[in-house]
Design an enzyme around this catalytic site. Structure first.
Site, mmCIF file in Angstrom:
data_model
loop_
_atom_site.group_PDB
_atom_site.id
_atom_site.type_symbol
_atom_site.label_atom_id
_atom_site.label_comp_id
_atom_site.label_asym_id
_atom_site.label_seq_id
_atom_site.Cartn_x
_atom_site.Cartn_y
_atom_site.Cartn_z
ATOM 1 N N HIS A 46 29.067 30.969 24.491
ATOM 2 C CA HIS A 46 30.051 30.908 24.751
ATOM 3 C C HIS A 46 31.047 29.890 23.512
ATOM 4 O O HIS A 46 30.606 28.832 24.783
ATOM 5 C CB HIS A 46 30.884 31.847 25.330
ATOM 6 C CG HIS A 46 29.945 32.957 24.847
ATOM 7 N ND1 HIS A 46 30.816 33.788 25.907
ATOM 8 C CD2 HIS A 46 29.304 33.850 24.714
ATOM 9 C CE1 HIS A 46 30.246 35.300 25.850
ATOM 10 N NE2 HIS A 46 28.894 34.802 24.622
ATOM 11 N N GLU A 48 33.569 28.537 25.816
ATOM 12 C CA GLU A 48 33.794 28.334 27.436
ATOM 13 C C GLU A 48 32.504 27.297 27.843
ATOM 14 O O GLU A 48 32.749 26.500 28.116
ATOM 15 C CB GLU A 48 34.228 28.778 27.948
ATOM 16 C CG GLU A 48 35.759 30.191 27.472
ATOM 17 C CD GLU A 48 35.380 31.443 26.563
ATOM 18 O OE1 GLU A 48 33.923 31.397 25.726
ATOM 19 O OE2 GLU A 48 35.424 32.257 27.010
ATOM 20 N N CYS A 76 35.284 35.766 29.434
ATOM 21 C CA CYS A 76 34.337 37.009 29.478
ATOM 22 C C CYS A 76 34.238 36.998 30.999
ATOM 23 O O CYS A 76 34.337 35.610 31.243
ATOM 24 C CB CYS A 76 32.928 37.125 28.622
ATOM 25 S SG CYS A 76 32.149 36.056 28.945
ATOM 26 N N CYS A 79 31.550 33.660 31.789
ATOM 27 C CA CYS A 79 32.710 32.407 31.383
ATOM 28 C C CYS A 79 33.236 31.560 32.659
ATOM 29 O O CYS A 79 33.438 31.485 32.999
ATOM 30 C CB CYS A 79 32.919 32.820 30.064
ATOM 31 S SG CYS A 79 32.615 32.704 28.121
#
Length: 163
Positions: A46, A48, A76, A79
């Site tokens: 992801h 992040e 999410c 993260c």
């Protein structure tokens, strides 16, 4: 946040879910990343997560105290957990994620979860409409491609796609 949107557009151009992130420390960007789950074939890639890793390498420490993470969509749970462990001071995000967001969507792991060892200040809604538009465009186009692929697929072994 404009730079995070720029990263999200890179993801969109690579046919990834268009989420981008940058990390700022002392007024300068020390890390930037975009979603690369499909590109890297890694469910943890992801924006992040990639930005956190790059920022840690940039400053030579896993603690990101004094940093702000800008990301185009609410983080999410995965993260958010990583963010808590890395300890940035602040998280700024564009559009909320009511179904899977962990910064106030369905849970808030960043700001108000007492058992965790760190809390981040959160600012939401910054360039939220632009962030949401990119994500909606991506999923609308993906649904359209899927629909067209079904129309081009023969239904029985003797049928041609244009039949």
């Amino acid at each position: 946040m404009g730079q995070a949107l720029r990263e999200a557009r890179k993801a969109l151009n690579a046919d990834e879910v268009p989420i981008g992130a940058v990390i700022v420390r002392e007024g300068r960007i020390i890390a930037r990343a975009w979603n690369q789950v499909e590109t890297l074939r890694d469910a943890t890639a992801h924006a992040e997560m990639l930005a956190l890793t790059a920022a840690q390498q940039s400053i030579g420490d896993w603690r990101l105290e004094g940093c702000t993470l800008y990301v185009t969509k609410e983080p999410c749970p995965m993260c958010a957990g990583a963010i808590v462990h890395c300890r940035p001071d602040r998280v700024v995000f564009g559009c909320p994620d009511p179904k899977a967001g962990a910064a106030g969507g369905w849970i808030n792991l960043l700001e108000s979860n007492p058992p965790l060892n760190h809390r981040c200040d959160i600012t939401s809604g910054i360039l939220g409409e632009e962030s949401l538009h990119l994500i909606q465009t991506f999923f609308r186009d993906a649904r359209e491609r899927k629909k067209l692929a079904r129309l081009d697929t023969p239904r029985d072994p003797g049928e041609t796609p244009s039949s």
